[in-house]
Design an enzyme around this catalytic site. Sequence first.
Site, PDB file in Angstrom:
ATOM      1  N   VAL A  64       0.801  -1.226   0.000  1.00  0.00           N
ATOM      2  CA  VAL A  64       0.000   0.000   0.000  1.00  0.00           C
ATOM      3  C   VAL A  64       0.838   1.283   0.000  1.00  0.00           C
ATOM      4  CG1 VAL A  64      -2.053  -1.041   1.044  1.00  0.00           C
ATOM      5  CG2 VAL A  64      -0.278  -0.051   2.530  1.00  0.00           C
ATOM      6  N   ASN A  90      -5.882  -1.267   7.222  1.00  0.00           N
ATOM      7  CA  ASN A  90      -5.292  -1.910   8.402  1.00  0.00           C
ATOM      8  C   ASN A  90      -3.777  -2.076   8.302  1.00  0.00           C
ATOM      9  OD1 ASN A  90      -5.251  -4.055  10.733  1.00  0.00           O
ATOM     10  ND2 ASN A  90      -4.384  -5.096   8.947  1.00  0.00           N
ATOM     11  N   SER A 142      -4.138   3.821  16.291  1.00  0.00           N
ATOM     12  CA  SER A 142      -3.594   3.055  17.427  1.00  0.00           C
ATOM     13  C   SER A 142      -3.726   3.896  18.680  1.00  0.00           C
ATOM     14  CB  SER A 142      -2.113   2.756  17.188  1.00  0.00           C
ATOM     15  OG  SER A 142      -1.509   2.287  18.371  1.00  0.00           O
ATOM     16  N   TYR A 154       5.929   5.888  14.416  1.00  0.00           N
ATOM     17  CA  TYR A 154       4.632   5.200  14.508  1.00  0.00           C
ATOM     18  C   TYR A 154       3.550   6.143  15.060  1.00  0.00           C
ATOM     19  CZ  TYR A 154       1.449   1.299  15.711  1.00  0.00           C
ATOM     20  OH  TYR A 154       0.374   0.437  15.813  1.00  0.00           O
ATOM     21  N   ALA A 156       3.532   9.410  15.090  1.00  0.00           N
ATOM     22  CA  ALA A 156       3.271  10.499  14.130  1.00  0.00           C
ATOM     23  C   ALA A 156       2.353   9.998  13.023  1.00  0.00           C
ATOM     24  CB  ALA A 156       4.584  11.010  13.544  1.00  0.00           C
ATOM     25  N   LYS A 158       0.228   7.427  13.150  1.00  0.00           N
ATOM     26  CA  LYS A 158      -1.109   7.082  13.666  1.00  0.00           C
ATOM     27  C   LYS A 158      -1.905   8.336  14.049  1.00  0.00           C
ATOM     28  CE  LYS A 158      -0.865   2.592  13.213  1.00  0.00           C
ATOM     29  NZ  LYS A 158      -1.709   1.925  12.209  1.00  0.00           N
ATOM     30  N   ILE A 187      -3.374  -5.791  21.284  1.00  0.00           N
ATOM     31  CA  ILE A 187      -4.038  -6.938  20.654  1.00  0.00           C
ATOM     32  C   ILE A 187      -2.990  -8.005  20.343  1.00  0.00           C
ATOM     33  CG2 ILE A 187      -5.533  -7.660  18.730  1.00  0.00           C
ATOM     34  CD1 ILE A 187      -6.859  -5.445  20.427  1.00  0.00           C
TER      35      ILE A 187
HETATM   36  P1  NAP Z   1       0.878  -7.664  11.960  1.00  0.00           P
HETATM   37  O1  NAP Z   1       0.527  -8.911  12.680  1.00  0.00           O
HETATM   38  O2  NAP Z   1       2.321  -7.312  11.729  1.00  0.00           O
HETATM   39  O3  NAP Z   1       0.111  -7.675  10.559  1.00  0.00           O
HETATM   40  C1  NAP Z   1       0.228  -6.609   9.651  1.00  0.00           C
HETATM   41  C2  NAP Z   1      -0.016  -7.128   8.260  1.00  0.00           C
HETATM   42  O4  NAP Z   1       0.179  -6.029   7.331  1.00  0.00           O
HETATM   43  C3  NAP Z   1       0.991  -8.219   7.864  1.00  0.00           C
HETATM   44  O5  NAP Z   1       0.362  -9.254   7.148  1.00  0.00           O
HETATM   45  C4  NAP Z   1       1.960  -7.438   7.004  1.00  0.00           C
HETATM   46  O6  NAP Z   1       2.697  -8.214   6.077  1.00  0.00           O
HETATM   47  C5  NAP Z   1       1.039  -6.471   6.289  1.00  0.00           C
HETATM   48  N1  NAP Z   1       1.789  -5.385   5.694  1.00  0.00           N
HETATM   49  C6  NAP Z   1       2.942  -4.810   6.124  1.00  0.00           C
HETATM   50  N2  NAP Z   1       3.338  -3.859   5.275  1.00  0.00           N
HETATM   51  C7  NAP Z   1       2.418  -3.815   4.276  1.00  0.00           C
HETATM   52  C8  NAP Z   1       2.291  -3.044   3.102  1.00  0.00           C
HETATM   53  N3  NAP Z   1       3.207  -2.124   2.771  1.00  0.00           N
HETATM   54  N4  NAP Z   1       1.235  -3.257   2.288  1.00  0.00           N
HETATM   55  C9  NAP Z   1       0.322  -4.208   2.594  1.00  0.00           C
HETATM   56  N5  NAP Z   1       0.389  -4.970   3.696  1.00  0.00           N
HETATM   57  C10 NAP Z   1       1.426  -4.778   4.531  1.00  0.00           C
HETATM   58  O7  NAP Z   1       0.278  -6.377  12.690  1.00  0.00           O
HETATM   59  P2  NAP Z   1      -1.083  -6.232  13.525  1.00  0.00           P
HETATM   60  O8  NAP Z   1      -0.742  -6.256  14.958  1.00  0.00           O
HETATM   61  O9  NAP Z   1      -2.108  -7.142  12.995  1.00  0.00           O
HETATM   62  O10 NAP Z   1      -1.450  -4.724  13.166  1.00  0.00           O
HETATM   63  C11 NAP Z   1      -2.451  -4.396  12.228  1.00  0.00           C
HETATM   64  C12 NAP Z   1      -2.748  -2.908  12.353  1.00  0.00           C
HETATM   65  O11 NAP Z   1      -3.211  -2.621  13.662  1.00  0.00           O
HETATM   66  C13 NAP Z   1      -1.538  -2.014  12.128  1.00  0.00           C
HETATM   67  O12 NAP Z   1      -1.931  -0.847  11.442  1.00  0.00           O
HETATM   68  C14 NAP Z   1      -1.092  -1.697  13.529  1.00  0.00           C
HETATM   69  O13 NAP Z   1      -0.363  -0.504  13.598  1.00  0.00           O
HETATM   70  C15 NAP Z   1      -2.421  -1.590  14.234  1.00  0.00           C
HETATM   71  N6  NAP Z   1      -2.366  -1.781  15.688  1.00  0.00           N
HETATM   72  C16 NAP Z   1      -2.009  -2.974  16.241  1.00  0.00           C
HETATM   73  C17 NAP Z   1      -2.016  -3.106  17.622  1.00  0.00           C
HETATM   74  C18 NAP Z   1      -1.685  -4.405  18.305  1.00  0.00           C
HETATM   75  O14 NAP Z   1      -1.737  -4.441  19.536  1.00  0.00           O
HETATM   76  N7  NAP Z   1      -1.368  -5.463  17.604  1.00  0.00           N
HETATM   77  C19 NAP Z   1      -2.356  -2.026  18.424  1.00  0.00           C
HETATM   78  C20 NAP Z   1      -2.703  -0.826  17.829  1.00  0.00           C
HETATM   79  C21 NAP Z   1      -2.717  -0.716  16.456  1.00  0.00           C
HETATM   80  P3  NAP Z   1       4.219  -8.687   6.538  1.00  0.00           P
HETATM   81  O15 NAP Z   1       4.007  -9.700   7.588  1.00  0.00           O
HETATM   82  O16 NAP Z   1       4.839  -9.218   5.314  1.00  0.00           O
HETATM   83  O17 NAP Z   1       4.903  -7.441   7.032  1.00  0.00           O
END
Ligand code: NAP
Length: 246
Positions: A64, A90, A142, A154, A156, A158, A187
Site C-alpha cells: 500500500v 489496516n 492506534s 509510529y 506520528a 497514527k 491486541i
Molecule cells: P501484523 O501482525 O504485523 O500484521 C500486519 C499485516 O500487514 C501483515 O500481514 C503485514 O505483512 C502487512 N503489511 C505490512 N506492510 C504492508 C504493506 N506495505 N502493504 C500491505 N500490507 C502490509 O500487525 P497487527 O498487529 O495485525 O497490526 C495491524 C494494524 O493494527 C496495524 O496498522 C497496527 O499498527 C495496528 N495496531 C495494532 C495493535 C496491536 O496491539 N497489535 C495495536 C494498535 C494498532 P508482513 O508480515 O509481510 O509485514
Amino acid sequence: MKLLEGKVAVVTGSARGIGFGIAKVLSEKGARIVITDVMEEAAKEAAEKLKEAGGDAIYVVSDVSKKEDADKIFEKTTEAYGQLDILVNNAGINRDMMAHKMTEEAWDAVIGVNLTGVYHCIRSVLPYMREREYGRIINISSAGWQGNIGQANYSAAKAGVIGLTKTIAKENAKKGITCNAICPGFIETTMTTSIPEKAWNIMVSKIPMGYVGKPEDVGKAIAFLASDEAAYITAEIMNVGGGMVL
Ligand code: NAP
C-alpha cells in the site's frame, strides 16, 4: 439477513494479525472479502481459509505504500465483484527506536505504510464512492497516536491517520460516505508477541479489563461501523482496548 450481506469489503494487510481477524468477522457477517497483503502465499492462504469457512474471498498482492498497488486493489476488486463498499485500512508496520537514534529508513518506512498507504487506498476509491454516493472507510490508528516512547515514527503516522480520517469524513459527508478510525489497544498478534516479556507485562498492567484483546475484537467494532446501521456515524475515533488509555 446478515449485517453485511451484499457488501464487498477490502481489508489491507489482512493475510494475518488484526487484518485477518477483521476479514474473518466481516466474512461471517456476509461480506465478500478482498484480502490484500505484501506476501502472496499468506494472502492466498487467508482467502482460502475464508472460503473453507463458507465465505467468498479473493486476494490481491499489494504494497500500500505504492500508489500503483493501491490502484490495483481497486481495479481487481471492481473487476472481480463489480463493486467496492467497504475499505478497511489496516496494513501497518513498526520500526521502533528512540527519536534521537531514528534512521531515515525507519522514519520513511513507517510513514510510507502507516500514513501514506492509508491515503493511497482512500485516494484510489474516493472518486468511485463519491460517484456512487456510498462508502464506508475505516482506518486503523492506534492507542499509540498519543505518543509512545521509542515510536516517534509510529505515533506520528497514527496521529496523522486521525487527522486524515476527520478530513475525509467532512469532505465526503454529503456523499453517503462515512470515514471513522479505530484505535486498537493491545491486541495479540506478531506485532505485539514479539516484544520483550517485561514490556508485555507493563502493557497488560495498563489494561483495566486485565487481558489482551483478540483481532476479532477489532473486527466486531468494524463490522458495525461498516454496516448501514452506522450511517449517521462519521469522523469518530473509537478505542478498542479493554479500557486501556496510554
Ligand atoms: P501484523 O501482525 O504485523 O500484521 C500486519 C499485516 O500487514 C501483515 O500481514 C503485514 O505483512 C502487512 N503489511 C505490512 N506492510 C504492508 C504493506 N506495505 N502493504 C500491505 N500490507 C502490509 O500487525 P497487527 O498487529 O495485525 O497490526 C495491524 C494494524 O493494527 C496495524 O496498522 C497496527 O499498527 C495496528 N495496531 C495494532 C495493535 C496491536 O496491539 N497489535 C495495536 C494498535 C494498532 P508482513 O508480515 O509481510 O509485514
